[in-house]
Design a protein around this motif. Structure first.
Motif, mmCIF file in Angstrom:
data_model
loop_
_atom_site.group_PDB
_atom_site.id
_atom_site.type_symbol
_atom_site.label_atom_id
_atom_site.label_comp_id
_atom_site.label_asym_id
_atom_site.label_seq_id
_atom_site.Cartn_x
_atom_site.Cartn_y
_atom_site.Cartn_z
ATOM 1 N N GLN A 1 31.509 42.807 28.424
ATOM 2 C CA GLN A 1 32.014 41.744 29.286
ATOM 3 C C GLN A 1 31.320 40.428 28.965
ATOM 4 O O GLN A 1 30.118 40.408 28.706
ATOM 5 N N ILE A 2 32.115 39.343 28.980
ATOM 6 C CA ILE A 2 31.557 38.013 28.762
ATOM 7 C C ILE A 2 32.101 37.067 29.825
ATOM 8 O O ILE A 2 33.162 37.313 30.402
ATOM 9 N N ASN A 3 31.359 36.009 30.090
ATOM 10 C CA ASN A 3 31.807 34.961 31.006
ATOM 11 C C ASN A 3 32.377 33.816 30.183
ATOM 12 O O ASN A 3 31.722 33.325 29.266
ATOM 13 N N VAL A 4 33.576 33.388 30.531
ATOM 14 C CA VAL A 4 34.243 32.295 29.835
ATOM 15 C C VAL A 4 34.354 31.123 30.803
ATOM 16 O O VAL A 4 34.895 31.283 31.897
ATOM 17 N N PRO A 5 33.839 29.950 30.420
ATOM 18 C CA PRO A 5 33.940 28.795 31.324
ATOM 19 C C PRO A 5 35.391 28.338 31.479
ATOM 20 O O PRO A 5 36.211 28.501 30.577
ATOM 21 N N GLU A 6 35.679 27.767 32.626
ATOM 22 C CA GLU A 6 37.038 27.315 32.931
ATOM 23 C C GLU A 6 37.522 26.264 31.936
ATOM 24 O O GLU A 6 38.706 26.188 31.627
ATOM 25 N N LYS B 1 39.467 37.609 18.857
ATOM 26 C CA LYS B 1 39.325 38.931 19.466
ATOM 27 C C LYS B 1 40.188 39.010 20.718
ATOM 28 O O LYS B 1 40.346 38.026 21.436
ATOM 29 N N GLN B 2 40.695 40.210 20.969
ATOM 30 C CA GLN B 2 41.497 40.460 22.163
ATOM 31 C C GLN B 2 40.581 40.810 23.333
ATOM 32 O O GLN B 2 39.702 41.660 23.206
ATOM 33 N N TYR B 3 40.797 40.130 24.447
ATOM 34 C CA TYR B 3 40.041 40.383 25.668
ATOM 35 C C TYR B 3 41.003 40.548 26.830
ATOM 36 O O TYR B 3 42.139 40.084 26.776
ATOM 37 N N GLN B 4 40.509 41.198 27.876
ATOM 38 C CA GLN B 4 41.291 41.383 29.091
ATOM 39 C C GLN B 4 40.578 40.672 30.232
ATOM 40 O O GLN B 4 39.370 40.829 30.412
ATOM 41 N N TYR B 5 41.341 39.887 31.000
ATOM 42 C CA TYR B 5 40.772 39.177 32.148
ATOM 43 C C TYR B 5 40.547 40.164 33.286
ATOM 44 O O TYR B 5 41.442 40.904 33.667
ATOM 45 N N LEU B 6 39.320 40.160 33.837
ATOM 46 C CA LEU B 6 38.983 41.075 34.924
ATOM 47 C C LEU B 6 38.969 40.378 36.282
ATOM 48 O O LEU B 6 39.693 40.758 37.188
ATOM 49 N N TYR B 7 38.108 39.366 36.422
ATOM 50 C CA TYR B 7 37.990 38.677 37.704
ATOM 51 C C TYR B 7 37.321 37.326 37.496
ATOM 52 O O TYR B 7 36.809 37.022 36.428
ATOM 53 N N ARG B 8 37.317 36.544 38.567
ATOM 54 C CA ARG B 8 36.701 35.219 38.527
ATOM 55 C C ARG B 8 35.328 35.287 39.185
ATOM 56 O O ARG B 8 35.169 35.885 40.246
ATOM 57 N N ASP B 9 34.346 34.659 38.541
ATOM 58 C CA ASP B 9 32.978 34.639 39.049
ATOM 59 C C ASP B 9 32.545 33.178 39.151
ATOM 60 O O ASP B 9 32.054 32.611 38.182
ATOM 61 N N GLY B 10 32.769 32.577 40.306
ATOM 62 C CA GLY B 10 32.470 31.151 40.468
ATOM 63 C C GLY B 10 33.449 30.334 39.652
ATOM 64 O O GLY B 10 34.654 30.440 39.825
ATOM 65 N N SER B 11 32.927 29.519 38.736
ATOM 66 C CA SER B 11 33.810 28.720 37.880
ATOM 67 C C SER B 11 34.077 29.413 36.543
ATOM 68 O O SER B 11 34.784 28.870 35.698
ATOM 69 N N ASP B 12 33.516 30.593 36.345
ATOM 70 C CA ASP B 12 33.716 31.340 35.098
ATOM 71 C C ASP B 12 34.761 32.436 35.286
ATOM 72 O O ASP B 12 34.998 32.911 36.393
ATOM 73 N N PHE B 13 35.348 32.832 34.173
ATOM 74 C CA PHE B 13 36.278 33.951 34.147
ATOM 75 C C PHE B 13 35.603 35.087 33.390
ATOM 76 O O PHE B 13 35.118 34.883 32.277
ATOM 77 N N VAL B 14 35.564 36.269 33.981
ATOM 78 C CA VAL B 14 34.929 37.417 33.338
ATOM 79 C C VAL B 14 35.993 38.159 32.538
ATOM 80 O O VAL B 14 37.028 38.556 33.073
ATOM 81 N N MET B 15 35.722 38.305 31.237
ATOM 82 C CA MET B 15 36.651 38.960 30.314
ATOM 83 C C MET B 15 35.978 40.179 29.703
ATOM 84 O O MET B 15 34.765 40.203 29.522
ATOM 85 N N MET C 1 46.022 32.605 35.276
ATOM 86 C CA MET C 1 45.277 33.819 34.942
ATOM 87 C C MET C 1 45.497 34.880 36.015
ATOM 88 O O MET C 1 45.096 34.711 37.162
ATOM 89 N N LYS C 2 46.154 35.963 35.623
ATOM 90 C CA LYS C 2 46.371 37.106 36.505
ATOM 91 C C LYS C 2 45.411 38.216 36.110
ATOM 92 O O LYS C 2 44.978 38.291 34.961
ATOM 93 N N ASP C 3 45.100 39.089 37.049
ATOM 94 C CA ASP C 3 44.244 40.229 36.739
ATOM 95 C C ASP C 3 44.869 41.064 35.627
ATOM 96 O O ASP C 3 46.088 41.250 35.581
ATOM 97 N N ASN C 4 44.020 41.549 34.731
ATOM 98 C CA ASN C 4 44.394 42.447 33.633
ATOM 99 C C ASN C 4 45.292 41.813 32.577
ATOM 100 O O ASN C 4 45.902 42.518 31.788
ATOM 101 N N ILE C 5 45.373 40.498 32.521
ATOM 102 C CA ILE C 5 46.162 39.840 31.481
ATOM 103 C C ILE C 5 45.345 39.829 30.185
ATOM 104 O O ILE C 5 44.129 39.660 30.209
ATOM 105 N N ASN C 6 46.008 40.075 29.066
ATOM 106 C CA ASN C 6 45.332 40.065 27.768
ATOM 107 C C ASN C 6 45.394 38.674 27.161
ATOM 108 O O ASN C 6 46.452 38.044 27.150
ATOM 109 N N VAL C 7 44.250 38.206 26.668
ATOM 110 C CA VAL C 7 44.146 36.896 26.035
ATOM 111 C C VAL C 7 43.446 37.054 24.687
ATOM 112 O O VAL C 7 42.794 38.065 24.433
ATOM 113 N N THR C 8 43.593 36.046 23.847
ATOM 114 C CA THR C 8 42.888 36.012 22.570
ATOM 115 C C THR C 8 41.828 34.928 22.656
ATOM 116 O O THR C 8 42.141 33.783 22.979
#
Length: 188
Positions: free
Chosen positions: A90-95, A68-82, A105-112
């Motif tokens: 929105q989901i939290n992705v562990p580092e 699935k395609q997700y967009q990186y929004l911001y960092r929340d502690g050690s997690d990345f919010v996508m 990881m830049k803001d608004n970058i698209n990842v799979t």
């Protein structure tokens, strides 16, 4: 379960109880010996590379995945919010799932994001190249620019990249997210 001969590069299998991504798979038939498959795999939990020889008739447990395609929004502690690009969930992705790519990881970058059949995150695939701005580096003197050496530079994401001597603060460069290497200067 399918045979190892039906698996290809990029497939994700369960090997010794853990998910592994097939990096390369070569069929070998040495002389008068039995044929085998030489596999280079990456453990998706630990990030370690594993080599293993499978016999031609061996079966493997292929993990059914969903991308699935997700967009990186911001960092929340050690997690990345996508954020899911379709449902805006929105989901939290562990580092750990990002590996070395977390440095770029830049803001608004698209990842799979690759999910397993049980819904857990197996892997996060970043774009191959990302454009980042150099925020800190040593200034180059006139003599340095004539040589072909490199110097360390800090980019906007906080990662350190070795760049050519002519790169200045404020320059935008293209970096390979797989290796962290400088590719070229971006002209804007």
């Amino acid at each position: 379960m399918p045979s190892i001969s039906t698996v290809s590069k990029g497939s994700i299998i369960r090997f010794k109880g853990e998910p592994h991504s097939i990096e390369s798979l070569i069929h070998r038939t040495p002389g008068n010996l039995r044929a085998f498959y030489q596999a280079n795999m990456k453990n998706l939990k630990t990030g370690r590379n594993v080599e293993y020889r499978f016999s031609s008739s061996e079966t493997v447990d292929v993990i059914v995945t969903e991308r699935k395609q997700y967009q990186y929004l911001y960092r929340d502690g050690s997690d990345f919010v996508m954020m899911d690009n379709n449902t805006f969930e929105q989901i939290n992705v562990p580092e750990v799932a990002l590996g070395e790519g977390a440095n770029f990881m830049k803001d608004n970058i698209n990842v799979t994001i690759v999910f397993s059949d049980d819904g857990s995150i197996l892997q996060v695939e970043l774009p191959t190249f990302v454009e980042v701005e150099v925020t800190d580096t040593n200034p180059a003197s006139k003599d340095d620019r004539a040589t072909s050496g490199t110097k360390p530079a800090i980019v906007e994401t906080g990662a350190e990249v070795n760049v050519p001597m002519f790169i200045q603060i404020g320059s935008v460069i293209r970096v390979d997210t797989r290796t962290g290497e400088y590719i070229e200067r971006v002209k804007k």
